[in-house]
Design an enzyme around this catalytic site. Structure first.
Site, PDB file in Angstrom:
ATOM      1  N   TYR A  53       5.735   2.952  14.104  1.00 40.27           N
ATOM      2  CA  TYR A  53       6.526   2.461  12.990  1.00 40.27           C
ATOM      3  C   TYR A  53       7.507   3.558  12.554  1.00 40.27           C
ATOM      4  CZ  TYR A  53       3.162  -1.363  11.911  1.00 40.27           C
ATOM      5  OH  TYR A  53       2.382  -2.479  11.926  1.00 40.27           O
ATOM      6  N   GLU A  99      -1.259   0.430   6.366  1.00 44.06           N
ATOM      7  CA  GLU A  99      -2.141   1.044   5.375  1.00 44.06           C
ATOM      8  C   GLU A  99      -1.441   2.233   4.716  1.00 44.06           C
ATOM      9  OE1 GLU A  99      -3.649  -1.697   7.416  1.00 44.06           O
ATOM     10  OE2 GLU A  99      -3.728   0.117   8.625  1.00 44.06           O
ATOM     11  N   ASN A 157       7.647  -7.158  10.343  1.00 45.84           N
ATOM     12  CA  ASN A 157       6.287  -6.840  10.771  1.00 45.84           C
ATOM     13  C   ASN A 157       5.295  -7.811  10.149  1.00 45.84           C
ATOM     14  OD1 ASN A 157       4.197  -5.091  12.006  1.00 45.84           O
ATOM     15  ND2 ASN A 157       3.642  -4.720   9.877  1.00 45.84           N
ATOM     16  N   GLU A 158       4.585  -8.525  10.995  1.00 42.74           N
ATOM     17  CA  GLU A 158       3.569  -9.488  10.536  1.00 42.74           C
ATOM     18  C   GLU A 158       4.112 -10.340   9.374  1.00 42.74           C
ATOM     19  OE1 GLU A 158      -0.716  -7.617  11.652  1.00 42.74           O
ATOM     20  OE2 GLU A 158       0.141  -6.887   9.786  1.00 42.74           O
ATOM     21  N   GLU A 234      -0.885  -5.423  18.396  1.00 42.73           N
ATOM     22  CA  GLU A 234      -1.875  -4.604  17.710  1.00 42.73           C
ATOM     23  C   GLU A 234      -3.261  -5.033  18.163  1.00 42.73           C
ATOM     24  OE1 GLU A 234      -1.597  -4.291  13.485  1.00 42.73           O
ATOM     25  OE2 GLU A 234       0.564  -3.839  13.495  1.00 42.73           O
ATOM     26  N   TYR A 301      -9.491   5.990  12.127  1.00 37.76           N
ATOM     27  CA  TYR A 301      -9.469   4.634  12.694  1.00 37.76           C
ATOM     28  C   TYR A 301     -10.479   4.442  13.839  1.00 37.76           C
ATOM     29  CZ  TYR A 301      -6.912   0.162  12.764  1.00 37.76           C
ATOM     30  OH  TYR A 301      -6.544  -1.159  12.635  1.00 37.76           O
TER      31      TYR A 301
END
Length: 585
Positions: A53, A99, A157-158, A234, A301
């Site tokens: 990103y 996030e 994005n999404e 993703e 993560y």
């Protein structure tokens, strides 16, 4: 003209069949001294592409002032990937989720109450256009059509998780084109009809985001677009943590099996994340699904490459799957970086936060952090209460996010938007009495996903005694980006009665051999840590799960190093431990 093309059978790069095997690394979550190390590990695992990103909120913290230096040197990150033989998938947003605070949008957008985010609002699109004009100056030389390694660019994005404004999506794509970007455009959304329907455009490739049931979701994409290849943009091979939760893990075998399923089905894949990195400073975001949930500092993560760059069992499991499908991975020397336990650091100096306040903004009513021109950190709100009045409860109307409430400098209670703590604070004053009410409000991270994206910080509406609003406020902006301008004094000469108020503590330690280390703050409560002026991030021992902060070796200096702790609520001893072991809970 894009070098990356497709038909129903798959992708073609320079007219040759090409499967995208990509992994996510965010340049803004890794210190530049480790970009090559992390990217090299991606290439050595068999991946041919890196995805990232871009973070508008850091590149343009103040409107019109752009920063592409240091950790924000996107061009250098892309160039490093190219030198290692990696292609790049660029996801410039403008919204990125990730996030990250406010989903990567800059907080100053919130000062325009009439602006509608993430839709075909000319006000919003003008700000987006201004940002992209500067962003694409940085990346244009690295577009594939210009001989570079950027082969695909995502539109928004999404978006289908938020809205269905097709005019907006086309406006974003048009801004790309106006800035000389003509690579393969694509969208990515959750794998159901509503999300894919709202977030995709018929003229661009639609991809899906998910963590399991790969063939099932690929079949959904094929059903909607039988003339196009399938890709998971993703593949969630792990997950992130909130404060007050357990640390998330996912078994290596499960990750490997799902990856194998997708590659066996002829799909392309981007691992989200391959290496997560760290939410340095105050950059973490938050979720809000009925309850406000701020994200921790670590963005480990549970990745194939851990937060500190270690190769995990998941790394080997993923590598074996990739080699099964595409042959031997490149022979590159990769290894875990050395760790060192530097031991206990004595913090011998302190600066009490409330003794060194900046000039205040004075206003009849409380102002938000954004109205004060501030993106991260704290705001101290202060007013004088005049008696007489009977016992009255102090009520904060619109607390975003965490408040320390003081009367005449003495802490009376703490309240949180999380719902985990909500101390009742009351006050009673006689005729002629007065008291100073001070409320220190911490921004714990703006919401980064969902309908509550418009998340202003500070005190949104006001402060009441029972039902009566209080007016006449001084507001002190405390971004706390660093501790450089503070005046420290030896701890033994400080007022011991004030140790429970926010205090900066400073110590020094010698380094003869630089190595990764981890800051452990047992005996402290909540606050943040700075190393040689760099803000590592927050700790919160009473909330967990994270118990150590990662300190990368490139942030250390040969010789003397300075470590500063901002403790908000009190500590047992002014000592921290630099250990060689991470503890994420």
């Amino acid at each position: 003209m894009s070098r990356l093309e497709f038909d129903a059978k798959g992708f073609y790069l320079d007219k040759k069949p090409f499967t995208i095997v990509s992994g996510t690394i965010h340049y803004f979550r890794v210190v530049p001294g480790y970009w090559e190390d992390r990217l090299k590990k991606l290439r050595a695992c068999g991946f041919n592409t890196v995805e990232t990103y871009t973070c508008w909120n850091l590149h343009e913290r103040k409107e019109g002032e752009f920063d592409f230096s240091g950790m924000l040197d996107l061009a250098k990150f892309i160039r490093t990937a190219q030198e290692l033989g990696l292609y790049v998938i660029l996801r410039p947003g403008p919204y990125i989720c990730a996030e990250f605070d406010f989903g990567g949008l800059p907080s100053w957008l919130l000062t325009d109450s009439k602006m509608h985010l993430r839709c075909n609002d000319p006000r919003f699109l003008q700000k987006v256009s201004n940002y992209y004009r500067r962003l694409f100056e940085e990346v244009r030389p690295y577009l594939a059509e210009n001989g570079g390694n950027i082969i695909a660019v995502q539109v928004e994005n999404e978006y289908g998780s938020y809205g269905n404004d097709k005019d907006y999506l086309r406006a974003v794509a048009k801004i790309y084109e106006e800035n000389g970007v003509h690579e393969l455009f694509f969208t990515s959304d959750g794998p159901n009809d509503l999300m894919l329907g709202g977030g995709s455009l018929p003229e661009y490739l639609a991809t899906a985001n998910f963590g399991s049931n790969g063939k099932q979701h690929f079949d959904k994409l094929r059903q909607l677009h039988p003339d196009r290849p399938v890709m998971c943009t993703e593949f969630w091979n792990g997950w992130f943590d909130h404060w007050y939760e357990q640390h998330h893990v996912r078994e290596s075998d499960d990750t490997a099996a799902t990856l194998d399923e997708m590659l066996s089905d002829g799909g392309s894949v981007n691992l989200y994340m391959f290496h997560g990195g760290t939410n340095f400073g105050f950059t973490n975001g938050a979720n809000h699904d009925g309850v406000y949930q701020p994200t921790v500092t670590s963005y480990d993560y549970d990745c194939p490459v851990s937060e500190c760059g270690d190769l995990t069992p998941k790394y080997q499991a993923v590598k074996e799957v990739i080699e099964k499908h595409f042959g031997k991975a490149p022979e590159l020397a990769v290894q875990n970086n050395p760790k060192k336990a530097y031991g206990t650091i004595e913090l011998r100096e302190q600066a009490v936060m409330f003794d060194q306040l900046p000039e205040p903004t004075v206003c009849s009513h409380t102002m938000t952090m954004e109205e004060l021109g501030q993106d991260f950190g704290f705001v101290l709100y202060e007013t004088t209460l005049h008696g007489p009045f009977a016992e009255s409860e102090i009520k904060i109307d619109g607390l975003h996010d965490r408040a320390h409430i003081y009367l005449d400098g003495v802490l009376q209670g703490i309240q949180e938007r999380t719902g985990k703590r909500n101390d009742i604070v009351s006050v009673c004053l006689k005729e002629g009495e007065q008291a100073t009410l001070s409320i220190l409000v911490e921004n714990l991270g703006r919401v980064n996903y969902g309908p509550k994206l418009r998340d202003e910080k500070g005190i949104l509406r006001g402060v009441k005694l029972n039902h009566q609003y209080q007016f006449g406020w001084k507001m002190y902006s405390l971004p706390c980006d660093n501790a450089d301008k503070l005046s420290f004094a030896p701890i033994e000469s400080a007022d011991s009665e004030r140790l429970n108020s926010p205090v900066f503590l400073k110590g020094h330690f010698e380094v003869s051999e630089k190595a990764d280390t981890f800051v452990r703050l047992d005996g402290f409560t909540k606050g943040c840590v700075y190393i040689n002026g760099f803000h590592l991030g927050r700790y919160w021992n009473t909330a967990g799960p994270q118990k150590t902060l990662y300190l990368p070796a490139p942030l250390l200096k040969d010789g003397e190093n300075e470590l500063v702790v901002l403790e908000l609520e009190g500590y047992q001893q002014p000592k921290v431990l630099l250990t060689d072991c991470a503890d994420l809970g």
